[in-house]
Design a protein around this motif. Structure first.
Motif, short mmCIF file in Angstrom:
data_model
loop_
_atom_site.label_atom_id
_atom_site.label_comp_id
_atom_site.label_asym_id
_atom_site.label_seq_id
_atom_site.Cartn_x
_atom_site.Cartn_y
_atom_site.Cartn_z
N LYS A 45 23.85 68.85 60.03
CA LYS A 45 24.68 70.01 60.35
C LYS A 45 23.85 71.04 61.12
N GLY A 65 31.54 61.84 61.64
CA GLY A 65 31.29 63.28 61.56
C GLY A 65 32.03 64.08 62.62
N SER A 108 26.44 69.68 66.20
CA SER A 108 26.99 68.98 65.05
C SER A 108 27.48 69.99 64.01
N THR A 110 29.08 68.91 61.10
CA THR A 110 28.80 68.24 59.83
C THR A 110 27.69 67.23 60.08
N LYS A 111 27.27 66.56 59.05
CA LYS A 111 26.41 65.40 59.24
C LYS A 111 27.17 64.43 60.13
N ALA A 112 26.53 63.89 61.14
CA ALA A 112 27.26 63.08 62.13
C ALA A 112 26.37 61.98 62.68
#
Length: 202
Positions: A45, A65, A108, A110-112
């Motif tokens: 993130k 993500g 990003s 979110t975590k992606a």
């Protein structure tokens, strides 16, 4: 970062690439020709994939993500132009074609996980694959149209109207987005967004 072939989750990644809205028309042989150019990147993130104002540009295929496209002014005030999630693309193709620096960052939310390659490599590929080039350029125009419509919405609709429009168009993202990011996109404070929800207006 790693290549598709050397990635421990290569089988999942290949399925995700095949589901991408731009790549899904590729035949197995064409996907195999593209794959060696791709690099797999896992993002945390807040990671910046593309910095505003640079000339070295890349093409991104979102595997997992959520990413955002955002513009920042000299006072570090940010305006979010769009969100992209699984099966979407992110690109600065228009700027690359115009030989201008990137007008926005890609970050990003979110975590992606994304698959990326340089824009010159991507352009070289699509120049020899007319069907995917047509799909890609249509998607680029769709994204630009979507951003224009969103900008108009910020001026014409009141706060509940902006939220309702987002839910109508992006129901899949509404619960997944951090409320701070969603509020910023809709030009609201997180408190206003929360109040609207508590009052049952959204």
């Amino acid at each position: 970062m790693s290549s598709v072939a050397s990635h421990p989750e290569k089988n999942i990644i290949r399925v995700q690439l095949k589901q991408n809205k731009v790549l899904k028309s590729l035949r197995e042989s064409e996907m195999a020709a593209l794959e060696p150019y791709l690099t797999i990147v896992d993002c945390q993130k807040g990671d910046v994939l593309l910095h505003q104002g640079i000339y070295e540009m890349e093409q991104y295929f979102i595997l997992d993500g959520i990413l955002k496209r955002a513009v920042t002014n000299q006072n570090a005030k940010e305006m979010i132009l769009r969100f992209g999630a699984e099966r979407d693309i992110e690109t600065s193709y228009a700027a690359w074609r115009l030989k201008t620096p990137t007008p926005y960052s890609i970050v990003s939310v979110t975590k992606a996980r994304v698959a990326k390659l340089s824009l010159p490599q991507w352009v070289m590929f699509i120049e020899s694959h007319s069907e995917v080039k047509q799909t890609f350029e249509f998607e680029v125009m769709q994204l630009m149209s979507e951003i224009m419509a969103h900008t108009i919405t910020l001026h014409l609709l009141n706060a509940p109207g902006r939220v309702h429009r987002f839910v109508r168009k992006h129901a899949d993202l509404f619960e997944r987005l951090p409320k701070k990011e969603l509020a910023s996109y809709l030009n609201l404070s997180p408190e206003t967004l929360s109040r609207l929800k508590n009052q049952g207006k959204i």
